[in-house]
Design a protein around this motif. Structure first.
Motif, PDB file in Angstrom:
ATOM      1  N   LEU A  95       9.551  -7.164  -0.313  1.00  0.00           N
ATOM      2  CA  LEU A  95       9.959  -6.230  -1.359  1.00  0.00           C
ATOM      3  C   LEU A  95       9.084  -6.278  -2.432  1.00  0.00           C
ATOM      4  O   LEU A  95       8.709  -5.078  -3.204  1.00  0.00           O
ATOM      5  CB  LEU A  95      11.400  -6.494  -1.897  1.00  0.00           C
ATOM      6  CG  LEU A  95      12.555  -5.607  -1.126  1.00  0.00           C
ATOM      7  CD1 LEU A  95      13.836  -6.301  -1.649  1.00  0.00           C
ATOM      8  CD2 LEU A  95      12.526  -4.238  -1.489  1.00  0.00           C
ATOM      9  N   MET A  96       8.535  -7.535  -2.740  1.00  0.00           N
ATOM     10  CA  MET A  96       7.865  -7.571  -4.136  1.00  0.00           C
ATOM     11  C   MET A  96       6.145  -7.429  -3.958  1.00  0.00           C
ATOM     12  O   MET A  96       5.632  -7.675  -4.934  1.00  0.00           O
ATOM     13  CB  MET A  96       8.314  -8.771  -4.729  1.00  0.00           C
ATOM     14  CG  MET A  96       9.673  -9.109  -5.024  1.00  0.00           C
ATOM     15  SD  MET A  96      10.391  -7.962  -6.207  1.00  0.00           S
ATOM     16  CE  MET A  96       9.556  -8.562  -7.656  1.00  0.00           C
ATOM     17  N   ALA A  97       6.044  -7.196  -2.729  1.00  0.00           N
ATOM     18  CA  ALA A  97       4.465  -7.288  -2.407  1.00  0.00           C
ATOM     19  C   ALA A  97       3.675  -6.251  -3.236  1.00  0.00           C
ATOM     20  O   ALA A  97       2.420  -6.629  -3.509  1.00  0.00           O
ATOM     21  CB  ALA A  97       4.320  -6.786  -1.046  1.00  0.00           C
ATOM     22  N   GLY A  98       4.256  -5.112  -3.495  1.00  0.00           N
ATOM     23  CA  GLY A  98       3.396  -3.991  -3.973  1.00  0.00           C
ATOM     24  C   GLY A  98       3.946  -3.991  -5.682  1.00  0.00           C
ATOM     25  O   GLY A  98       3.493  -3.065  -6.281  1.00  0.00           O
ATOM     26  N   ALA A  99       4.749  -4.806  -6.032  1.00  0.00           N
ATOM     27  CA  ALA A  99       5.102  -4.860  -7.458  1.00  0.00           C
ATOM     28  C   ALA A  99       4.021  -5.091  -8.303  1.00  0.00           C
ATOM     29  O   ALA A  99       3.220  -6.023  -8.172  1.00  0.00           O
ATOM     30  CB  ALA A  99       6.142  -5.949  -7.817  1.00  0.00           C
ATOM     31  N   LYS A 100       4.128  -4.504  -9.591  1.00  0.00           N
ATOM     32  CA  LYS A 100       3.269  -4.614 -10.432  1.00  0.00           C
ATOM     33  C   LYS A 100       3.677  -5.141 -11.895  1.00  0.00           C
ATOM     34  O   LYS A 100       4.700  -4.697 -12.333  1.00  0.00           O
ATOM     35  CB  LYS A 100       2.164  -3.181 -10.879  1.00  0.00           C
ATOM     36  CG  LYS A 100       1.717  -2.673  -9.705  1.00  0.00           C
ATOM     37  CD  LYS A 100       1.312  -1.299 -10.025  1.00  0.00           C
ATOM     38  CE  LYS A 100       0.888  -0.727  -8.723  1.00  0.00           C
ATOM     39  NZ  LYS A 100       0.482   0.828  -8.677  1.00  0.00           N
ATOM     40  N   SER A 101       2.957  -5.848 -12.420  1.00  0.00           N
ATOM     41  CA  SER A 101       3.547  -6.465 -14.152  1.00  0.00           C
ATOM     42  C   SER A 101       2.504  -6.351 -15.041  1.00  0.00           C
ATOM     43  O   SER A 101       1.428  -6.658 -14.673  1.00  0.00           O
ATOM     44  CB  SER A 101       4.004  -7.810 -13.781  1.00  0.00           C
ATOM     45  OG  SER A 101       4.518  -8.349 -15.077  1.00  0.00           O
ATOM     46  N   ASP A 102       2.820  -6.002 -16.022  1.00  0.00           N
ATOM     47  CA  ASP A 102       1.801  -5.816 -17.028  1.00  0.00           C
ATOM     48  C   ASP A 102       2.008  -6.903 -18.101  1.00  0.00           C
ATOM     49  O   ASP A 102       1.439  -6.986 -19.295  1.00  0.00           O
ATOM     50  CB  ASP A 102       1.709  -4.600 -17.928  1.00  0.00           C
ATOM     51  CG  ASP A 102       2.989  -4.082 -18.380  1.00  0.00           C
ATOM     52  OD1 ASP A 102       4.140  -4.914 -18.473  1.00  0.00           O
ATOM     53  OD2 ASP A 102       3.046  -2.964 -19.054  1.00  0.00           O
TER      54      ASP A 102
ATOM     55  N   LEU B 117       0.801  -1.095  -0.102  1.00  0.00           N
ATOM     56  CA  LEU B 117       0.065   0.016   0.207  1.00  0.00           C
ATOM     57  C   LEU B 117       0.938   1.083  -0.024  1.00  0.00           C
ATOM     58  O   LEU B 117       0.286   2.277   0.147  1.00  0.00           O
ATOM     59  CB  LEU B 117      -0.950   0.020   1.341  1.00  0.00           C
ATOM     60  CG  LEU B 117      -2.012  -1.042   1.265  1.00  0.00           C
ATOM     61  CD1 LEU B 117      -2.656  -1.151   2.587  1.00  0.00           C
ATOM     62  CD2 LEU B 117      -3.115  -0.733  -0.080  1.00  0.00           C
ATOM     63  N   GLY B 118       2.367   0.921  -0.232  1.00  0.00           N
ATOM     64  CA  GLY B 118       3.121   2.400  -0.101  1.00  0.00           C
ATOM     65  C   GLY B 118       3.621   2.643   1.187  1.00  0.00           C
ATOM     66  O   GLY B 118       4.385   3.786   1.014  1.00  0.00           O
ATOM     67  N   GLY B 119       3.387   2.007   2.082  1.00  0.00           N
ATOM     68  CA  GLY B 119       4.120   2.208   3.553  1.00  0.00           C
ATOM     69  C   GLY B 119       5.359   1.590   3.387  1.00  0.00           C
ATOM     70  O   GLY B 119       5.883   0.815   2.438  1.00  0.00           O
ATOM     71  N   ILE B 120       6.369   2.076   4.248  1.00  0.00           N
ATOM     72  CA  ILE B 120       7.528   1.443   4.431  1.00  0.00           C
ATOM     73  C   ILE B 120       7.541   0.743   5.700  1.00  0.00           C
ATOM     74  O   ILE B 120       8.044   1.417   6.866  1.00  0.00           O
ATOM     75  CB  ILE B 120       8.629   2.710   4.338  1.00  0.00           C
ATOM     76  CG1 ILE B 120       8.370   3.556   3.099  1.00  0.00           C
ATOM     77  CG2 ILE B 120      10.098   2.151   4.687  1.00  0.00           C
ATOM     78  CD1 ILE B 120       9.184   4.714   3.144  1.00  0.00           C
ATOM     79  N   PRO B 121       7.600  -0.621   5.955  1.00  0.00           N
ATOM     80  CA  PRO B 121       7.809  -1.259   7.057  1.00  0.00           C
ATOM     81  C   PRO B 121       9.121  -1.221   7.523  1.00  0.00           C
ATOM     82  O   PRO B 121      10.111  -1.065   6.846  1.00  0.00           O
ATOM     83  CB  PRO B 121       7.638  -2.868   6.496  1.00  0.00           C
ATOM     84  CG  PRO B 121       7.720  -2.898   4.930  1.00  0.00           C
ATOM     85  CD  PRO B 121       7.504  -1.336   4.478  1.00  0.00           C
ATOM     86  N   VAL B 122       9.178  -1.010   8.797  1.00  0.00           N
ATOM     87  CA  VAL B 122      10.596  -1.007   9.553  1.00  0.00           C
ATOM     88  C   VAL B 122      10.684  -2.133  10.383  1.00  0.00           C
ATOM     89  O   VAL B 122       9.985  -2.460  11.229  1.00  0.00           O
ATOM     90  CB  VAL B 122      10.567   0.286  10.640  1.00  0.00           C
ATOM     91  CG1 VAL B 122      11.794   0.391  11.172  1.00  0.00           C
ATOM     92  CG2 VAL B 122      10.407   1.613   9.692  1.00  0.00           C
ATOM     93  N   LEU B 123      11.580  -3.212  10.052  1.00  0.00           N
ATOM     94  CA  LEU B 123      11.876  -4.561  10.360  1.00  0.00           C
ATOM     95  C   LEU B 123      13.045  -4.675  10.896  1.00  0.00           C
ATOM     96  O   LEU B 123      14.212  -4.436  10.324  1.00  0.00           O
ATOM     97  CB  LEU B 123      11.235  -5.582   9.246  1.00  0.00           C
ATOM     98  CG  LEU B 123      10.009  -5.110   8.454  1.00  0.00           C
ATOM     99  CD1 LEU B 123       9.995  -6.166   7.254  1.00  0.00           C
ATOM    100  CD2 LEU B 123       8.915  -5.584   9.722  1.00  0.00           C
ATOM    101  N   PRO B 124      12.897  -5.420  12.246  1.00  0.00           N
ATOM    102  CA  PRO B 124      14.241  -5.892  13.087  1.00  0.00           C
ATOM    103  C   PRO B 124      15.257  -6.619  11.930  1.00  0.00           C
ATOM    104  O   PRO B 124      14.495  -7.453  11.191  1.00  0.00           O
ATOM    105  CB  PRO B 124      13.844  -6.712  14.104  1.00  0.00           C
ATOM    106  CG  PRO B 124      12.239  -6.152  14.399  1.00  0.00           C
ATOM    107  CD  PRO B 124      11.911  -5.781  13.236  1.00  0.00           C
ATOM    108  N   ILE B 125      16.326  -6.275  11.860  1.00  0.00           N
ATOM    109  CA  ILE B 125      17.297  -6.861  10.922  1.00  0.00           C
ATOM    110  C   ILE B 125      17.217  -8.366  11.130  1.00  0.00           C
ATOM    111  O   ILE B 125      17.604  -9.252  10.202  1.00  0.00           O
ATOM    112  CB  ILE B 125      18.613  -6.265  10.749  1.00  0.00           C
ATOM    113  CG1 ILE B 125      19.515  -6.863   9.732  1.00  0.00           C
ATOM    114  CG2 ILE B 125      19.350  -6.349  12.232  1.00  0.00           C
ATOM    115  CD1 ILE B 125      20.859  -6.062   9.604  1.00  0.00           C
TER     116      ILE B 125
END
Length: 865
Positions: free
Chosen positions: A189-196, A162-170
């Protein structure tokens, strides 16, 4: 925002200031800092290599936060109190995010207010609330950082999509498929990726650390996962599955960073390319080899490893004092340079020696550029004064000021204009003809300097000779080199042209047809109705008649540009004149094709062929002819400095036996405006030429305008210029363009005639009457409803005009450009008796006895009858 996942870490988890594992390829870290010393120490170790996001809510003073930003923090997370104390005028709001404890929509909105800073939501437990809020927030918003009280892959992926930036423990991030307690980084990383694409693959742009595109490939979630796991370039081949770049060629890639574009439909892989290069053809990139600084760096690195002993480059690497001396020498010469081309030449030399020093020390351009980026992050500004040893002495200052040359006055005027308007407003430099010295006005009207003739000829002459000697083969090689049209196998497209090459929208065809007919009518009207016949004395009849030039070459600049107007301006009068053979030349596009508009015009004018080449090589091909290119008798058409130089060379070569229309320079316009002129029209006319190129020049002559009237025009210039897609080019042209303030029309016309503009626009009262005062101009545009654009395209007049002051000696292209006049004499016996004695006497004076006898023999024969 390039980082779609932000790994949160601790100082103890960093090695040499960097992350390890798959998170290292995100190019970002997030930490909470407790004091300013700790923050600055961290930034000194990391900032040049990664983007650093710091929670500074624990810092006590605004001065400490400013220090952290000045040290290079990408973004600081602050609380509400700190945010209100930061000065938005001196701080880029993109570098600040607000830490909020709000758990309801209303509380978050209240925290944000009307600020444009990012938002950091901490320890989120209700992910459904955050995702609903992100959906309502929409796509265009400042960054939204989300940390979770219980981080997991599903929640992180949902926020990322949804365009947010998750801050995740390394510690929770993994490159492997999800297992208990771990989060698959590729998945998030690929969760919001789009492909046509039907196969679901993602377009991936591969670049080096300087941002130079190496090639275009495809990725899948699996290939991204492998890249993160192995730290190398791994992609998804459409034929072979997972493609481990370099496994077969040895040209591997070290992964530096992975991110995604703003639309999330293109991945970006930043890599360090190893081996010969990225492309399977062993070039640095799939778009050809490196150029500019990247090419120089590669060459120097190669020379450092294998420069022959005793070579100049080897000496530079081994003799630090020599290298130091060369850097200081070139820096001095750059400081002394004043002309555009001279400055570029000296700057190139300085960059060469500076980069040699860098390579010798193991410093790369990427290292230099990272330092430049660091400097851009500075918040506190130093005065920027030069060190004392580099400042001029008082005597030098006095000496320089004691000689107020016109050029120095002009430079001072430009500096004053810039100081008066530090906002960077696009405006012409003003001069007042009633106050400024005449020499200053003439100096201000000088066109931008062009490259030196020696340099241009040094490039052009070998090309002309090569095409003259090797014909088609050389022509094709230059087209492959300069136009990148490597698929082209023939340098000529012969008529009849296939319909498939002329597929155009109906509205484009209609526009060309209307313009074509208007140009035809105007040039047809220039035809001589009958030969000139004059009986100069009884029995002596002189005649003059016209014949079309048999073979003409029309040069149409282009390549990536579409210029059917120039094709019409050159081809239509050739057709009207009746030239037997019309050859068009225009640079092809990279795929080897020529624009359909030009093919359509070539078809309409009956062109024999289109030469698929540009530059000096096209001029040479038409001048001398090749196996495929017909030799012509005259070459017409505009072009860059190389085209102009080539036209001059072939026109002076008797073996070419070819003429040209005129020399040429950059495009230009001069607008004369009085109090009746519409500011928006004046600005539009000035900008219509300024957008041609940075070496173009525009001149406004303002007749007795008030300060308010001048400012209205300047405001329009700035407003309209900033709305143009070529605003940077416009800014470059305006930099050497001027406004001249005069008192009368007579004075305005005098200066215009001195300048001899390519285009002269009269936005004045009774503009038709002022035409009688025009002595030198390529084409005149009369009155407020006649923009220069109509002359460029559709009115009917020709737009191929003399520039750079040549309007004093040359006409623009017209029907006469394609016609030669032949004279004839026809004498009766009586006529020769009348004029013969005069001929014999003049021949005797010039001691040309054969000339005298040609008459005396005839007269003697008449007497013997």
């Amino acid at each position: 925002m390039s980082a779609l996942v932000l790994p949160a870490t601790k100082l103890s988890e960093l090695k040499d200031g960097l992350l390890s594992g798959p998170a290292a390829f995100l190019g970002s870290i997030f930490l909470s800092v407790q004091n300013v010393t700790e923050a600055v120490d961290l930034l000194q170790r990391t900032t040049s290599r990664v983007s650093t996001y710091l929670d500074v809510t624990a810092l006590e003073s605004i001065e400490d936060i400013t220090t952290v930003l000045d040290a290079g923090a990408t973004t600081v997370i602050v609380n509400n109190t700190q945010l209100h104390q930061l000065d938005p005028k001196t701080l880029d709001q993109d570098r600040v995010a607000l830490w909020t404890t709000g758990v309801t929509k209303e509380e978050i909105i209240e925290s944000i207010g009307d600020k444009s800073v990012g938002i950091f939501t901490s320890n989120v437990s209700d992910v459904a609330f955050v995702t609903a809020w992100l959906k309502e927030y929409g796509e265009e918003h400042p960054p939204v950082y989300v940390s979770f009280s219980n981080p997991n892959e599903e929640d992180a992926a949902q926020v990322s999509a949804l365009g947010g930036i998750p801050v995740l423990p390394i510690a929770s991030l993994s490159s492997e498929p999800s297992s208990t307690g771990s989060i698959n980084l590729a998945k998030v990383l690929m969760a919001g990726a789009k492909s046509d694409r039907p196969d679901g693959l993602f377009t991936t742009l591969v670049v080096d650390e300087r941002g130079t595109a190496l090639g275009l490939v495809y990725s899948s979630e699996k290939s991204v996962q492998e890249s993160l796991k192995l730290g190398r370039g791994v992609y998804q081949s459409r034929k072979r599955g997972l493609w481990y770049k370099g496994d077969s060629s040895g040209d591997t890639q070290e992964l530096v960073r992975v991110s995604m574009d703003c639309d999330r439909d293109c991945l970006l892989f930043v890599v360090r390319q190893k081996g010969r290069g990225f492309c399977h053809l062993a070039t640095s990139t799939c778009f050809g080899n490196y150029s500019g600084l990247s090419r120089l760096q590669k060459t120097l690195q190669s020379r450092k490893a294998s420069a022959p002993e005793g070579s100049y480059t080897a000496r530079l690497f081994n003799d630090s004092q020599l290298l130091k001396a060369k850097i200081m020498e070139e820096a001095s010469e750059l400081c002394e340079a004043t002309e555009k081309e001279h400055i570029a030449f000296e700057a190139a030399d300085l960059l060469y020696f500076a980069l040699t020093k860098c390579v010798a020390a193991g410093v790369s351009i990427e290292d230099v550029e990272r330092n430049l980026d660091m400097k851009a992050l500075k918040v506190k500004r130093r005065p920027g004064n030069a060190k004392e040893q580099w400042l001029p002495s008082a005597s030098e200052d006095t000496k320089e000021l004691a000689i107020p040359t016109p050029a120095a006055i002009i430079q001072k005027s430009k500096e004053a204009s810039a100081a008066a308007d530090p906002s960077g407003k696009i405006t012409l430099t003003r001069y007042d003809a009633s106050k400024d010295d005449r020499a200053v006005i003439i100096e201000a009207l000088k066109r931008p300097s062009q490259r030196s003739t020696e340099k241009i000829m040094g490039i052009v002459n070998p090309i002309i000779k090569d095409v003259q000697e090797r014909g088609d083969k050389a022509l094709l090689e230059y087209t492959h080199k300069f136009e990148k049209a490597t698929s082209l196998t023939s340098p000529v497209l012969k008529a009849p042209f296939p319909e498939s090459l002329m597929q155009l929208p109906p509205e484009t065809i209609e526009a060309i047809d209307i313009s074509f007919e208007n140009i035809r009518k105007f040039h047809a009207a220039q035809k001589e109705e009958r030969p000139l016949v004059v009986e100069t004395m009884p029995g002596v009849v002189c005649t003059r008649f016209s014949r079309p030039i048999e073979r003409v070459g029309c040069y149409v600049p282009g390549g990536t540009a579409v210029l059917p107007s120039t094709a019409m301006m050159l081809g239509v009068p050739a057709m009207v004149a009746g030239c037997e053979k019309i050859v068009l030349a225009s640079p092809p596009r990279a795929d080897g094709s020529v624009t359909p508009e030009i093919v359509y015009v070539a078809h309409k004018v009956g062109a024999e062929s289109i030469v698929l080449a540009g530059g000096a090589q096209a001029i040479a091909a038409m001048a001398y002819g090749t196996e495929s290119v017909s030799k012509v008798d005259k070459i017409l058409g505009p072009g860059n400095q190389f085209v102009t130089a080539a036209k001059m060379v072939v026109s002076n070569d008797t073996s070419a036996a070819v003429g040209i229309d005129m020399p040429a320079g950059p495009s230009e316009v001069l607008v004369i405006a009085d109090e009746t002129a519409e500011p928006a029209f004046v600005a539009a006319d000035l900008l219509s030429q300024a957008e041609h190129g940075v070496d173009s020049q525009v001149v406004l002559i303002a007749i007795d305008l008030t300060t308010e009237q001048l400012e209205a025009i300047e405001t329009e210039v700035d407003k309209q210029a900033n709305a143009l897609p070529r605003v940077d080019i416009v800014r470059g042209a305006i930099d050497h363009s001027v406004t001249l303030i005069v008192k009368s029309l007579q004075e305005a016309m005098e200066l215009s005639n001195v300048y001899a503009p390519e285009h002269l626009i009269l936005q004045i009262k009774d503009a038709e009457k002022a035409v009688g005062l025009v002595k030198n101009a390529g084409s005149v545009f009369i009155g407020k409803w006649t923009p220069e654009s109509v002359g460029d395209y559709s009115a009917g007049v020709n737009h191929s005009l003399p520039t750079y002051g040549y309007a004093r000696q040359y006409s623009g292209v017209n029907l006469g450009s394609y016609i030669k006049h032949i004279t004839a004499s026809n004498l009766t016996e009586q006529g020769l008796k009348e004029v013969g004695p005069a001929v014999m006497q003049l021949a005797k004076v010039e001691e040309l006895e054969a000339h005298r006898r040609a008459v005396s023999i005839r007269l003697a024969m008449m007497s013997s009858k």
